[in-house]
Design a protein around this motif. Structure first.
Motif, short mmCIF file in Angstrom:
data_model
loop_
_atom_site.label_atom_id
_atom_site.label_comp_id
_atom_site.label_asym_id
_atom_site.label_seq_id
_atom_site.Cartn_x
_atom_site.Cartn_y
_atom_site.Cartn_z
N ALA A 1 42.91 59.23 124.04
CA ALA A 1 43.21 59.36 122.61
C ALA A 1 41.94 59.24 121.78
O ALA A 1 41.75 59.97 120.79
CB ALA A 1 44.22 58.31 122.19
N ALA A 2 41.04 58.31 122.16
CA ALA A 2 39.77 58.17 121.44
C ALA A 2 38.93 59.43 121.58
O ALA A 2 38.33 59.91 120.61
CB ALA A 2 39.01 56.95 121.96
N HIS A 3 38.90 59.97 122.80
CA HIS A 3 38.16 61.21 123.02
C HIS A 3 38.72 62.34 122.15
O HIS A 3 37.96 63.11 121.54
CB HIS A 3 38.23 61.60 124.49
N ALA A 4 40.05 62.43 122.08
CA ALA A 4 40.67 63.50 121.28
C ALA A 4 40.33 63.35 119.81
O ALA A 4 40.12 64.36 119.11
CB ALA A 4 42.19 63.47 121.49
N MET A 5 40.26 62.12 119.32
CA MET A 5 39.89 61.90 117.92
C MET A 5 38.47 62.38 117.65
O MET A 5 38.18 63.01 116.63
CB MET A 5 40.05 60.43 117.56
N TRP A 6 37.56 62.09 118.59
CA TRP A 6 36.18 62.52 118.41
C TRP A 6 36.05 64.04 118.55
O TRP A 6 35.30 64.67 117.81
CB TRP A 6 35.26 61.81 119.42
N GLN A 7 36.78 64.61 119.49
CA GLN A 7 36.72 66.06 119.63
C GLN A 7 37.19 66.75 118.35
O GLN A 7 36.56 67.70 117.86
CB GLN A 7 37.57 66.50 120.82
N LYS A 8 38.28 66.27 117.78
CA LYS A 8 38.77 66.85 116.53
C LYS A 8 37.76 66.69 115.40
O LYS A 8 37.54 67.62 114.61
CB LYS A 8 40.09 66.18 116.14
N ALA A 9 37.13 65.54 115.35
CA ALA A 9 36.16 65.28 114.27
C ALA A 9 34.91 66.14 114.44
O ALA A 9 34.39 66.70 113.46
CB ALA A 9 35.79 63.80 114.25
N LEU A 10 34.43 66.26 115.66
CA LEU A 10 33.17 66.97 115.90
C LEU A 10 33.33 68.48 115.79
O LEU A 10 32.36 69.19 115.50
CB LEU A 10 32.62 66.60 117.27
#
Length: 756
Positions: free
Chosen positions: A304-313
């Motif tokens: 979930a943390a990775h997905a948040m960063w992917q969406k942000a980046l």
């Protein structure tokens, strides 16, 4: 004035490190538009040199930054971690990103086994402490996840996070003496009485809750936590000021608390730990933990943390580009989103600047960690362009702080405490910029009142003398030169608020005050020079490289060379004052062509030297763009390209100076687009020269800003023309209102300066 440099007295020399390519630098295929943008993020960047960043686990703007601490004793451990170190003290839940002061480092947890070297009398960060050796070859640091092998204890530590919780996974060897050390003393050991009070309580046989109130940088800052273990512990020992509390109590209070939590482990046994934090209360921390980490799914939390960063980046998509610059860009984008940090509970409660608990309406949020002296320059302008949905919440938070804080408008707020660090009051340009750019949901009249009080009434750090004399006299205030320049820009910002609020008379008065910088320009020497209240100049002879002219510090992390160009809002007046375009260009050239030697009392922040231009510190960040205003844009273009290429690298020491909560990265990320907001309150962007051939930026509501560079050759950097949505665009600026609607901005670039 409390400055971040006087706060931390020692500068670590630090031996030069050999940077091995390890899991810190994950190999990435050279392809356009990689599907997983997190692969370009290299969290080692900034952890060496004087970048002061941390490599641990967090999510965008999250309250928790769960990261390893390798030290807390000196300036290069402001984030708790430095790449040159070879041992780890433990893993704490809050960190500062790239600051020049030490604070946070809350709730440190460290696993150990038979090797446990715990001296209860040892101070924080002592050589006889509970350190474990580690190697960068055994580290993995990617957005939302951190892993390391602790050599002494043979424990593998893994970390991930949600917004308000941290989750740990520890894999132990077989041992009858496995322990966790929970350290509530952990902070800068040089501070006198850093902990006002602390408490620890054992709850059942698998949980510990506690809190502490700090007197380090943010005076009176409170943090509360609730920590739960996946396996019941066999026993817990409390230590108060190095003495074992052997009365069987499950509750301990004091100023120097530690707990040792005992286990027996089998080979490769895994123990998980999850921790909720709160600025409000232990109950708030429990609620945050229950809401965000109800189970023990470490891998799911990591995903979930990775997905948040992917969406942000993926807000920024770069086509092509050298791998080195892709890593610098996306790591910079990452660092732009680790502060400001969320500072509220899931129920909407937060601790305000008045140390009272407040309740927000549903959907609203409170934030902390605003490094405003730095970030108003490029970070917040970038937010207005590519994270527009966040701007009203951040600005309304600053307005709330201005109305709640006994110290008035925000200067450098940290978790409900005002550090009063740095001069000026640069929450004003952040608020004024958002208003000037037309962001909705901001009460302009309510915003104007506290800033009006500061600008026109408060006798704050020389403001009374500033209004009386038209400058801050050096015999009444330290750092008078920089304060005058910063107050002039803040006048400009508050004037914009006055105009938006319909206060015409105030607007005119403040705009007049915003010209006060000319009163410190000495035509004889050609510099901004400290001046006494009776009008005579300080310093005979005058040394423009000195920070100390009048017998005390006269400039803030700068000297006369940098401070003379510290004008963002009225460059034409500065040019006129300095004798016109030709003389202004000569002076700018001289700035960049000076020798880079500095006096020994200059703060280490004055770094990244190109002549006397200091890219490692924020007052210089707009200066290369000033050639645009004097008819020499080709000098801006060549200088910006040089700074992009020489002041950043994809190595641990790849930053010229402190990251300062995203500003150093924001300069690169914005300038690489060929844009920069010299005066953010103007709602205009100045043209430089783009680094990449094509970049697509999400500007909200499904709209895209596409920036293209059409080059004669790979070396082309000089601007020959600009089109906006296919039409020729005149001038060296473009309005935020245009870019925010989405469209295509094309730079025509040549190998030589344009003739016209």
């Amino acid at each position: 004035m409390v400055s971040r440099r006087t706060f931390v007295g020692a500068l670590s020399a630090g031996a030069a490190a050999v940077y091995a390519r390890s899991a810190f630098a994950l190999p990435v295929a050279k392809s356009e538009g990689a599907a997983d943008h997190t692969k370009w993020v290299k969290l080692a960047i900034g952890t060496g040199g004087h970048g002061h960043t941390f490599p641990g686990a967090t999510v965008p703007f999250g309250a928790v930054q769960l990261s390893p601490d390798t030290g807390a004793s000196d300036w290069d451990h402001c984030s708790g971690y430095h790449y040159n170190d070879d041992s780890i003290l433990g893993f704490s839940h809050t960190h500062l990103s790239g600051t020049g002061c030490i604070d946070m480092l809350d709730v440190l947890l460290m696993p150990a086994t038979d090797d446990f070297k715990f001296d209860p009398k040892a101070g924080v960060d002592a050589k006889t402490s509970y350190r474990s050796k580690f190697s960068h070859a055994d580290e993995v640091a990617v957005p939302g996840y951190y892993k390391v092998f602790l050599k002494d204890s043979k424990v593998t530590a893994e970390l991930t996070a949600t917004e308000r919780t941290g989750m740990h996974r520890y894999t132990f060897p077989k041992s009858d003496k496995s322990v966790f050390l929970l350290d509530m003393m952990h902070t800068d050991p040089h501070q006198k009485d850093p902990v006002r009070w602390a408490s620890l309580t054992v709850v059942g046989n698998d949980s510990i809750v506690g809190a502490r109130c700090m007197d380090v940088w943010g005076k009176g800052r409170q943090i509360h936590f609730a920590m739960k273990f996946s396996k019941p512990f066999t026993s817990v020992d409390f230590y108060d000021d190095g003495v074992l509390v052997d009365d069987g109590s499950k509750v301990v209070k004091g100023k120097a608390l530690r707990a040792v939590i005992h286990y027996k482990t089998t080979e490769k046994e895994t123990i998980l730990v999850k921790t909720g934090i709160s600025g409000v209360s232990i109950d708030g921390a429990k609620a945050n933990l229950a809401a965000e980490a109800p189970g023990w799914d470490f891998n799911g939390t990591r995903a979930a943390a990775h997905a948040m960063w992917q969406k942000a980046l993926t807000r920024v998509d770069i086509a092509g580009g050298d791998e080195k610059y892709l890593e610098i860009y996306y790591t910079g984008l990452y660092h732009m989103m680790v502060a400001p940090t969320l500072f509220d509970d899931v129920d909407g409660k937060y601790r305000g600047m008045d140390d009272k608990v407040h309740q927000m309406a549903k959907g609203e949020h409170n934030f902390s960690t605003f490094s405003l002296w730095d970030t108003y320059r490029a970070l917040h302008p970038m937010y207005t362009l590519m994270m527009s949905e966040r701007v009203p919440a951040l600005v309304n938070c600053l307005i709330r702080m201005a109305n709640e804080s006994p110290q008035g408008v925000p200067i450098w707020p940290l978790q409900g405490a005002e550090t009063l660090c740095m001069d000026g009051y640069h929450s004003a340009p952040v608020v004024a910029e958002a208003v000037a750019k037309g962001f909705q949901g901001i009460d302009v009249k309510a915003a104007y009142e506290p800033f009006k009080k500061r600008a026109l009434s408060d006798d704050y750090r020389g403001l009374g003398e500033y209004r009386k004399y038209g400058y801050v006299p050096c015999d009444t205030e330290d750092e008078s030169g920089s304060k005058t320049m910063d107050y002039a820009y803040d006048d400009r910002a508050v004037a914009a608020l006055a105009k938006a609020a319909g206060e015409t008379a105030d607007y005119e008065l403040l705009m007049k005050q915003s010209k006060n910088f000319v009163n410190l320009y000495d035509k004889e020497t050609g510099f901004i020079r400290p001046r006494y209240a009776d009008g005579h100049w300080a310093g005979h002879p005058f040394n423009p490289k000195s920070i100390n002219i009048s017998g005390k510090r006269d400039y803030t992390e700068a000297n006369a060379w940098q401070t003379t160009f510290l004008v963002q809002h009225n460059i034409p007046l500065l040019i006129e004052t300095m004798g016109g375009n030709e003389k202004f260009i000569e002076k700018l050239d001289a700035l960049f062509n000076q020798s880079s030697d500095l006096p020994p009392d200059m703060p280490p922040d004055v770094a990244g030297m190109v002549g006397q231009y200091a890219h490692g510190n924020e007052p210089s960040h707009h200066i290369a763009y000033m050639y645009n205003y004097a008819g020499a844009p080709e000098k801006t273009q060549s200088r910006i390209r040089s700074l992009l290429e020489t002041q950043y690298d994809n190595k641990p020491d790849g930053m010229a100076g402190n990251e300062d909560c995203g500003q150093m990265s924001a300069w690169f990320c914005m300038s690489a687009l060929g844009l920069y907001a010299v005066d953010p309150v103007s709602a205009m962007y100045d043209f430089g020269t783009p680094l990449f051939d094509k970049v697509s930026v999400s500007v909200g509501e499904g709209k895209k800003l596409v920036v293209e560079a059409k080059r004669e050759s790979a070396k082309s950097m000089y601007l020959h023309g600009v089109t906006w949505n296919g039409a020729s665009h005149a001038g060296l600026q473009i309005a935020h209102a245009q870019l925010a609607q989405g469209g295509t901005l094309v730079f025509q670039l040549g190998d030589a300066p344009a003739k016209a």
